[in-house]
Design a protein around this motif. Structure first.
Motif, mmCIF file in Angstrom:
data_model
loop_
_atom_site.group_PDB
_atom_site.id
_atom_site.type_symbol
_atom_site.label_atom_id
_atom_site.label_comp_id
_atom_site.label_asym_id
_atom_site.label_seq_id
_atom_site.Cartn_x
_atom_site.Cartn_y
_atom_site.Cartn_z
ATOM 1 N N UNK A 31 0.793 -1.184 0.000
ATOM 2 C CA UNK A 31 0.000 0.000 0.000
ATOM 3 C C UNK A 31 0.844 1.260 0.000
ATOM 4 N N UNK A 32 1.858 1.240 0.807
ATOM 5 C CA UNK A 32 2.716 2.410 0.897
ATOM 6 C C UNK A 32 3.383 2.683 -0.447
ATOM 7 N N UNK A 33 3.734 1.615 -1.135
ATOM 8 C CA UNK A 33 4.368 1.783 -2.446
ATOM 9 C C UNK A 33 3.382 2.382 -3.437
ATOM 10 N N UNK A 34 2.132 1.938 -3.375
ATOM 11 C CA UNK A 34 1.111 2.475 -4.265
ATOM 12 C C UNK A 34 0.866 3.945 -3.962
ATOM 13 N N UNK A 35 0.854 4.270 -2.680
ATOM 14 C CA UNK A 35 0.659 5.667 -2.260
ATOM 15 C C UNK A 35 1.823 6.530 -2.745
ATOM 16 N N UNK A 36 3.017 6.017 -2.659
ATOM 17 C CA UNK A 36 4.210 6.744 -3.096
ATOM 18 C C UNK A 36 4.152 6.970 -4.608
ATOM 19 N N UNK A 37 3.762 5.935 -5.355
ATOM 20 C CA UNK A 37 3.652 6.051 -6.806
ATOM 21 C C UNK A 37 2.578 7.079 -7.158
ATOM 22 N N UNK A 38 1.446 7.011 -6.450
ATOM 23 C CA UNK A 38 0.355 7.947 -6.685
ATOM 24 C C UNK A 38 0.813 9.382 -6.429
ATOM 25 N N UNK A 39 1.515 9.609 -5.315
ATOM 26 C CA UNK A 39 2.019 10.958 -4.983
ATOM 27 C C UNK A 39 3.034 11.434 -6.012
ATOM 28 N N UNK A 40 3.885 10.535 -6.446
ATOM 29 C CA UNK A 40 4.901 10.890 -7.449
ATOM 30 C C UNK A 40 4.241 11.265 -8.764
ATOM 31 N N UNK A 41 3.237 10.499 -9.186
ATOM 32 C CA UNK A 41 2.517 10.789 -10.420
ATOM 33 C C UNK A 41 1.799 12.130 -10.304
ATOM 34 N N UNK A 42 1.174 12.384 -9.153
ATOM 35 C CA UNK A 42 0.483 13.664 -8.945
ATOM 36 C C UNK A 42 1.461 14.833 -8.983
ATOM 37 N N UNK A 43 2.618 14.658 -8.340
ATOM 38 C CA UNK A 43 3.634 15.723 -8.349
ATOM 39 C C UNK A 43 4.153 15.959 -9.769
ATOM 40 N N UNK A 44 4.389 14.852 -10.465
ATOM 41 C CA UNK A 44 4.869 14.953 -11.840
ATOM 42 C C UNK A 44 3.824 15.641 -12.716
ATOM 43 N N UNK A 45 2.568 15.269 -12.566
ATOM 44 C CA UNK A 45 1.477 15.858 -13.340
ATOM 45 C C UNK A 45 1.337 17.339 -13.019
ATOM 46 N N UNK A 46 1.369 17.673 -11.725
ATOM 47 C CA UNK A 46 1.254 19.075 -11.304
ATOM 48 C C UNK A 46 2.418 19.884 -11.862
ATOM 49 N N UNK A 47 3.625 19.356 -11.742
ATOM 50 C CA UNK A 47 4.804 20.068 -12.259
ATOM 51 C C UNK A 47 4.703 20.239 -13.776
ATOM 52 N N UNK A 48 4.219 19.189 -14.465
ATOM 53 C CA UNK A 48 4.055 19.280 -15.923
ATOM 54 C C UNK A 48 3.013 20.316 -16.299
ATOM 55 N N UNK A 49 1.907 20.358 -15.570
ATOM 56 C CA UNK A 49 0.861 21.345 -15.839
ATOM 57 C C UNK A 49 1.361 22.764 -15.600
ATOM 58 N N UNK A 50 2.115 22.952 -14.510
ATOM 59 C CA UNK A 50 2.662 24.284 -14.207
ATOM 60 C C UNK A 50 3.657 24.696 -15.297
ATOM 61 N N UNK A 51 4.523 23.783 -15.696
ATOM 62 C CA UNK A 51 5.503 24.091 -16.730
ATOM 63 C C UNK A 51 4.808 24.416 -18.047
ATOM 64 N N UNK A 52 3.766 23.663 -18.400
ATOM 65 C CA UNK A 52 3.022 23.919 -19.625
ATOM 66 C C UNK A 52 2.339 25.279 -19.560
ATOM 67 N N UNK A 53 1.710 25.566 -18.432
ATOM 68 C CA UNK A 53 1.027 26.853 -18.252
ATOM 69 C C UNK A 53 2.020 28.009 -18.359
ATOM 70 N N UNK A 54 3.191 27.855 -17.712
ATOM 71 C CA UNK A 54 4.217 28.907 -17.788
ATOM 72 C C UNK A 54 4.706 29.102 -19.223
ATOM 73 N N UNK A 55 4.896 28.012 -19.943
ATOM 74 C CA UNK A 55 5.366 28.104 -21.325
ATOM 75 C C UNK A 55 4.328 28.795 -22.199
#
Length: 144
Positions: free
Chosen positions: A1-25
């Motif tokens: 479970x902890x691994x799934x939670x970590x993967x989920x958080x990493x994907x969310x962070x990656x998605x958020x960072x990608x969205x912010x970078x796209x918006x800034x661009x």
């Protein structure tokens, strides 16, 4: 479970960072496009101002030429009338010499006036273009 939670958080962070970078661009691209449009508009306005000044100069030059031509014809007719009324060859020579001198003086004065009109017209026509070139150079230097 902890691994799934970590993967989920990493994907969310990656998605958020990608969205912010796209918006800034996108925002940077839009700002640059807006700046380019403003610059292009100012360039077009400078060209229009230059053409307007050139047109005014050409009109002034044409009006001056017409005025001079009309006056020269009137003077020529007056000289011809005075020559036809001369009583002697000596008087004809004197009248013709006086007319030739006055016609030459008028021509030289007219060339000077026309030269001033052309010079002023060129200066007025080039001024807005020079201002845009100066602005572009300043913009390039500021970008360094």
């Amino acid at each position: 479970m902890a691994a799934a939670e970590t993967v989920k958080n990493t994907v969310e962070q990656f998605t958020t960072a990608g969205n912010v970078a796209f918006k800034d661009a996108v925002e940077k691209s839009l700002a640059q496009l807006n700046e380019m449009n403003t610059h292009s508009k100012k360039n077009l306005e400078a060209v229009i101002a230059s053409v307007t000044a050139s047109t005014k100069g050409a009109e002034a030059l044409g009006a001056q030429a017409m005025s001079y031509s009309k006056k020269a014809v009137e003077n020529h007719v007056a000289a011809a009338k005075s020559l036809s009324g001369a009583k002697s060859v000596q008087e004809v020579i004197e009248l013709q010499t006086t007319y030739a001198k006055s016609a030459l003086d008028a021509y030289i004065a007219e060339v000077s006036k026309m030269s001033d009109i052309v010079s002023s017209s060129v200066k007025d026509a080039v001024k807005p273009l020079n201002e845009r070139v100066t602005a572009a150079v300043e913009r390039l230097q500021a970008a360094r």
